[in-house]
Design an enzyme around this catalytic site. Sequence first.
Site, PDB file in Angstrom:
ATOM      1  NE  ARG A   1      -4.431  -1.910   2.556  1.00 35.72           N
ATOM      2  CZ  ARG A   1      -3.322  -2.546   3.028  1.00 35.72           C
ATOM      3  NH1 ARG A   1      -3.720  -3.587   3.696  1.00 35.72           N
ATOM      4  NH2 ARG A   1      -2.341  -2.215   2.624  1.00 35.72           N
TER       5      ARG A   1
ATOM      6  CE  LYS B   1      16.737  -4.831   5.109  1.00 33.59           C
ATOM      7  NZ  LYS B   1      16.290  -5.960   4.286  1.00 33.59           N
TER       8      LYS B   1
ATOM      9  N   GLY C   1       4.140   2.083   3.999  1.00 34.81           N
ATOM     10  CA  GLY C   1       3.153   1.761   4.920  1.00 34.81           C
ATOM     11  C   GLY C   1       3.883   2.522   5.951  1.00 34.81           C
TER      12      GLY C   1
ATOM     13  N   GLY D   1       4.396  -1.526  -1.516  1.00 31.82           N
ATOM     14  CA  GLY D   1       4.972  -2.298  -2.685  1.00 31.82           C
ATOM     15  C   GLY D   1       4.707  -1.794  -4.044  1.00 31.82           C
TER      16      GLY D   1
END
Length: 386
Positions: A31, A193, A343, A366
């Site tokens: 990052r 999920k 991720g 996200g």
Amino acid sequence: MDALEMTGRRVFVRVDFNVPLKDGIVQEDTRIRATLPTLKQALDKGAKLVLGSHLGRPKGRRRPELSLAPVAERLSEHLGKPVGFCGETVGDTVDREVGKLANGEMLLLENLRFYPGETDNDADFARRLSTTAELYVNDAFGTAHRAHASTNGMVRHFKQAAAGVLMEKELHYLDMALTDPPHPFTAMLGGAKVSDKIEVVRSLLEKVDRLLIGGGMAYTFLRARGLPTGKSLVEEDKVELAKNLLEEAGEKLVLPLDHIVASKFDAEAEHRVMPISEIPDGWMGLDIGPETVAAYGDQIRAAKMILWNGPMGVFEMEPFAKGTVALAEVIAASDGTSVVGGGDSVAAVHQAGVADRITHISTGGGASLEFLAGEKLPGVEVLTDA
Ligand code: ADP
Ligand code: MG
């Protein structure tokens, strides 16, 4: 960012320096490296840089072990010049230190989330942050889906605000997927999920030519088809929804043909390849099988744009990593535009050793999911307004 006249002006850059730390040492600095193009461009133009970031979840309290001080050191190594560090984030000390900056110098402020005003998007905290600079740049795509003081509230105080190089690249590729994808456009979705990604499935079904489903989320769809799923990951309360999606999507939505089933969730577990319609009682599906890899591979090879989020299996365990790794390799070999987000998917791409052959690897899990679901990101909207 190119359009901003930065010479001699104080520029606040919201960066994402949320890196893993251990005993005050930066463990992994992707990052930090990802923001270098933005920082170099601003420094070359003679800006006085004020850098703001969060790190971890200090929950509005000062937590010394989550200080950004070690990050300033690492950044300084990459840039080959000193990076000042201020132990505060707003206030007199900050103003004094910022006032001392010469053109082409920079100061990293302490962790934004040491102050509850950051995540609360508190108006006063946002105003105080904004007084540190004359121009605002956001390069932290990973937090653009949050309306925090540094990503949203403070921006309203600037006449000019812009996206940094990294932010612009993220938006370019994700926007391409939603508004103007080259066809055939194939998306591959997996991971644990369905519930995490249901809105993404919906939104992408309107854009793609094919949506390939794998990983744990496949089993809710397989159950919806009436197939046995053993102890695989099935979200009972989403089966009805999966049924509707299958009906609406028709042949656009593609499910695995075979899978690797295991007696338990364990790298040492007994396991074998079976057709997707079969699974021994009490066993679970932990990876896609070779026929699925071949079929999905054909779709990917034929595509001009590929978007991938979510591993095809439990790639953290060697016996169940084959599907994910094999398709990561196919995506990397493709001539099409390839975009990977999430991720775990990004970790899988690195594990497969193909990261340098992916067109764009999204830094924001996200944020990229919310963007792909068609939601407006508060950190991006506010830039557009400015
Ligand atoms: P990303 O971070 O790329 O968005 P997710 O967080 O949604 O991906 O999902 C990643 C996780 O899904 C991994 O930890 C992986 O082990 C798990 N997973 C993949 N396939 C299965 C499966 N068949 N059963 C259980 N878990 C799975
Ligand atoms: Mg994940």
